[in-house]
Every structure is written in C-alpha cells, then in structure tokens.
Design a protein around this motif. Sequence first.
Motif, PDB file in Angstrom:
ATOM      1  N   GLY A 197     -12.002   0.149   0.400  1.00 24.45           N
ATOM      2  CA  GLY A 197     -10.991  -0.711  -0.436  1.00 24.45           C
ATOM      3  C   GLY A 197     -11.224  -2.103  -0.348  1.00 24.45           C
ATOM      4  N   HIS A 198     -10.352  -2.946  -0.195  1.00 20.80           N
ATOM      5  CA  HIS A 198     -10.533  -4.346  -0.194  1.00 20.80           C
ATOM      6  C   HIS A 198      -9.363  -5.005   0.859  1.00 20.80           C
ATOM      7  N   PRO A 199      -9.514  -6.020   1.671  1.00 20.02           N
ATOM      8  CA  PRO A 199      -9.021  -6.397   2.591  1.00 20.02           C
ATOM      9  C   PRO A 199      -7.723  -7.693   2.124  1.00 20.02           C
ATOM     10  N   SER A 200      -8.062  -7.836   0.869  1.00 15.52           N
ATOM     11  CA  SER A 200      -7.010  -9.049   0.112  1.00 15.52           C
ATOM     12  C   SER A 200      -6.976  -9.005  -1.189  1.00 15.52           C
ATOM     13  N   LEU A 201      -7.864  -8.213  -2.003  1.00 12.96           N
ATOM     14  CA  LEU A 201      -7.575  -8.176  -3.317  1.00 12.96           C
ATOM     15  C   LEU A 201      -6.514  -6.909  -3.652  1.00 12.96           C
ATOM     16  N   VAL A 202      -5.629  -7.230  -4.515  1.00 11.62           N
ATOM     17  CA  VAL A 202      -4.532  -6.449  -5.214  1.00 11.62           C
ATOM     18  C   VAL A 202      -4.988  -5.969  -6.532  1.00 11.62           C
ATOM     19  N   ASN A 203      -5.541  -6.832  -7.265  1.00 12.68           N
ATOM     20  CA  ASN A 203      -6.101  -6.469  -8.544  1.00 12.68           C
ATOM     21  C   ASN A 203      -7.579  -6.815  -8.925  1.00 12.68           C
ATOM     22  N   LEU A 204      -8.238  -5.689  -9.084  1.00  8.55           N
ATOM     23  CA  LEU A 204      -9.801  -5.862  -9.446  1.00  8.55           C
ATOM     24  C   LEU A 204     -10.018  -5.523 -10.805  1.00  8.55           C
ATOM     25  N   ASP A 205     -10.758  -6.167 -11.771  1.00 10.83           N
ATOM     26  CA  ASP A 205     -11.038  -5.876 -12.800  1.00 10.83           C
ATOM     27  C   ASP A 205     -12.564  -5.717 -12.969  1.00 10.83           C
ATOM     28  N   LEU A 206     -13.175  -4.670 -13.051  1.00 13.03           N
ATOM     29  CA  LEU A 206     -14.650  -4.335 -13.289  1.00 13.03           C
ATOM     30  C   LEU A 206     -14.928  -3.826 -14.649  1.00 13.03           C
ATOM     31  N   LYS A 224     -13.125   5.212  -1.272  1.00 13.84           N
ATOM     32  CA  LYS A 224     -12.336   6.625  -0.730  1.00 13.84           C
ATOM     33  C   LYS A 224     -12.522   6.549   0.569  1.00 13.84           C
ATOM     34  N   LYS A 225     -13.534   5.955   1.400  1.00 22.16           N
ATOM     35  CA  LYS A 225     -13.766   5.958   2.752  1.00 22.16           C
ATOM     36  C   LYS A 225     -12.407   5.396   3.423  1.00 22.16           C
ATOM     37  N   GLN A 226     -12.421   5.635   4.696  1.00 22.57           N
ATOM     38  CA  GLN A 226     -11.524   4.983   5.561  1.00 22.57           C
ATOM     39  C   GLN A 226     -12.060   3.895   6.387  1.00 22.57           C
ATOM     40  N   ASP A 227     -11.535   2.754   6.489  1.00 21.52           N
ATOM     41  CA  ASP A 227     -11.879   1.643   7.152  1.00 21.52           C
ATOM     42  C   ASP A 227     -10.744   1.174   8.084  1.00 21.52           C
ATOM     43  N   SER A 228     -11.103   1.377   9.465  1.00 20.34           N
ATOM     44  CA  SER A 228      -9.994   1.291  10.703  1.00 20.34           C
ATOM     45  C   SER A 228      -9.879  -0.341  10.955  1.00 20.34           C
ATOM     46  N   ASN A 229     -10.857  -1.190  10.399  1.00 18.22           N
ATOM     47  CA  ASN A 229     -10.788  -2.451  10.542  1.00 18.22           C
ATOM     48  C   ASN A 229      -9.759  -3.165   9.735  1.00 18.22           C
ATOM     49  N   PHE A 230      -9.248  -2.642   8.788  1.00 16.23           N
ATOM     50  CA  PHE A 230      -8.305  -3.496   7.733  1.00 16.23           C
ATOM     51  C   PHE A 230      -7.711  -2.208   6.898  1.00 16.23           C
ATOM     52  N   GLU A 231      -6.374  -2.742   6.667  1.00 11.39           N
ATOM     53  CA  GLU A 231      -5.625  -2.028   5.748  1.00 11.39           C
ATOM     54  C   GLU A 231      -5.896  -2.456   4.253  1.00 11.39           C
ATOM     55  N   SER A 232      -6.518  -1.611   3.411  1.00 12.64           N
ATOM     56  CA  SER A 232      -6.701  -1.897   2.020  1.00 12.64           C
ATOM     57  C   SER A 232      -5.473  -2.486   1.169  1.00 12.64           C
ATOM     58  N   LYS A 233      -5.699  -3.580   0.442  1.00 11.69           N
ATOM     59  CA  LYS A 233      -4.538  -4.233  -0.144  1.00 11.69           C
ATOM     60  C   LYS A 233      -4.871  -3.837  -1.793  1.00 11.69           C
ATOM     61  N   LEU A 234      -5.827  -3.079  -2.245  1.00 10.39           N
ATOM     62  CA  LEU A 234      -6.035  -2.848  -3.591  1.00 10.39           C
ATOM     63  C   LEU A 234      -5.236  -1.973  -3.926  1.00 10.39           C
ATOM     64  N   ARG A 235      -4.698  -2.348  -5.256  1.00 17.19           N
ATOM     65  CA  ARG A 235      -3.456  -1.500  -5.809  1.00 17.19           C
ATOM     66  C   ARG A 235      -3.643  -0.987  -7.482  1.00 17.19           C
ATOM     67  N   VAL A 236      -4.656  -2.185  -8.044  1.00 17.19           N
ATOM     68  CA  VAL A 236      -4.963  -1.767  -9.289  1.00 17.19           C
ATOM     69  C   VAL A 236      -6.428  -1.878  -9.616  1.00 17.19           C
ATOM     70  N   LEU A 237      -7.355  -0.941 -10.066  1.00 20.54           N
ATOM     71  CA  LEU A 237      -8.796  -1.102 -10.282  1.00 20.54           C
ATOM     72  C   LEU A 237      -8.997  -0.826 -11.623  1.00 20.54           C
ATOM     73  N   GLU A 238      -9.614  -1.569 -12.632  1.00 27.19           N
ATOM     74  CA  GLU A 238      -9.709  -1.651 -14.150  1.00 27.19           C
ATOM     75  C   GLU A 238     -11.299  -1.129 -14.041  1.00 27.19           C
ATOM     76  N   LEU A 239     -11.706   0.107 -14.658  1.00 27.91           N
ATOM     77  CA  LEU A 239     -12.773   0.673 -14.731  1.00 27.91           C
ATOM     78  C   LEU A 239     -13.156   0.761 -16.233  1.00 27.91           C
ATOM     79  N   GLY A 240     -12.317   0.443 -17.322  1.00 25.29           N
ATOM     80  CA  GLY A 240     -12.497   1.094 -18.614  1.00 25.29           C
ATOM     81  C   GLY A 240     -13.741   0.183 -18.812  1.00 25.29           C
ATOM     82  N   GLY A 241     -14.521   0.831 -20.111  1.00 19.23           N
ATOM     83  CA  GLY A 241     -15.699  -0.026 -20.685  1.00 19.23           C
ATOM     84  C   GLY A 241     -16.905   0.393 -19.660  1.00 19.23           C
TER      85      GLY A 241
END
Length: 287
Positions: A197-206, A224-241
Amino acid sequence: DEPSTNHMNNNSIFSSLLVQNCEIGNEGILHLAKAIQEGHAEESSPSLSSSSLCCMDGLKILDLSNNQIGPLGIQAFAETLVMTTTTTTSTTYWKNLSDIRLAGNPLEVQGVTSLVQVLTQRNDTTTSSIGNSSDENNKNNNKNDIVKSLDLCLTNAGKQGAAAALRCGSLTSLRLFNNKLGSQEGFQELSPLLYGGHPSLVNLDLGGNSETEENVLLLLESIKKQDSNFESKLRVLELGGNDGGFAIEDIIEELKQIRPELDIARDRPRKDPNAGESKEENRGEEF
C-alpha cells in the motif's frame, strides 16, 4: 477605488487562487515568483502588485492548470515554496499552501522531480522548525503547512517523475492521470513503491495511462503484500483507462478480503467468459 496597501497585506484575504487556462507560460509563472519574493523583501513603500501578493500567505489552494508552464517555470515557482534565510532574517512564502494543481502543463520529468524535491524539503523544514525553534514567535512565523494534495495529470511526468511524487511522504492525494506511463512500462517502476500500500497517500489516481494488463497485475500484487513497517493509508486507487481483464478482477476479489478498506476504480471486462453475455463497461466503478 484602488485597495489600500494595508488592506492587501491582510494575510487571510485569499484561501484559494484559480488561474486556469490562461496560457501564462514560463514568463507568467516567473513573474509571479519574482513578485512573491519582492513583496516580502521590502515592506517599505512596496508596489501595489507586490503588496497584493503578500496577502497570499493565507492561500491554501493554488490552481495553475493548463497554462503551458514548463520545467523552467515550475522550478522558479518551486523556489518560493521553501523558507529563504539570510544572516538576519528568515522569509517564508505560501505559508498555508496545502493543495497545488498543475494539470495540463508540460512540466516533464525535470520539472516534476524538481518540484517534488522542494516539497520534501518544505516538509523537512517545517518539521525541523517546529521542533527546534527556541523563540515562539519565530517558530510560528517560519512554520509552513505541508503540501498534502498534488495534481500532476497530463504533465508528461514520466515514470521517474511519478516515482519521485510517490516518494514524497507529505502527500495524501496524488493525481497522475494520463501521463502515458503505459508506453514506458511505468507501473513496473511504481510497483515497488506501493508494496503493502502506501504510508501517507489516501487517494491515488493512476488512470488513463494505457498500461498493460500484465503491469496492472504487477502493481496490484505489490499492494496486496503485507508490510510490517507501516500501516497503509491508501483508500482509493483509480485505474480506469488502463487495460483490464479477468485476472485483474480475480486479484481485486482477493484484495477485498485483505484490504476491505480499499476502493479500486477500474474498467471492467466487457464479457463474462462463463455466461457468454455482454456486460456494460463501467469506467471508474468503485468496489
């Protein structure tokens, strides 16, 4: 009537400035950067144009979309985002700025990486000034708000620029729509930066990058991987297009179990291979 200088120096006048589709180009942004610096440099008998810009200390949102700003112009603007220090004074510009929108400008890799480097420096300077200043008034004067939202849609950011933006730890929202990352296999570059995931991003548009199904899968597998070093903040991922497919649908189903908090917007496959029925393509549908 012309506004008085005292009135224009009120730093709470503007909270947002929208300069869209004005084709100001590098010349315009260079003039803006110079005016900002001059407006703070001399308080005695300032010109109206410079003093007017002093009131932008309270600005939170700056939208410069679609203005033909290139690497040279954005580098000059970026220099106004960090504190400048002399032997006697410290000056801070855009103190409250937290949202920068630059969509549709040909910033190129050079411009994007230069801007992100300054944003990271601004973040570090803010943290340092909060913790180390011995004078309370000085501390408040030098403190910058962290830039949290950055719109880099259609900026020719390239995979290097996109990767640099993903490394900026202050951002909570990042838009990289339509940067032709698919032609550079850009998702291969970004996948390691989204491990777990990502440690700071909540919204990411790709979205809109015409990336291949194979590389979209690679990116989703990394998330999908688990990273014990941080808790992912990612909540919205845009992949359309980007390319879709049933393999992508399968991994998204797995992600629903592992990361139920994450909504992924994408283009769904047009046909169900089992039922043989046509399905409407749902661009940007969230699950």
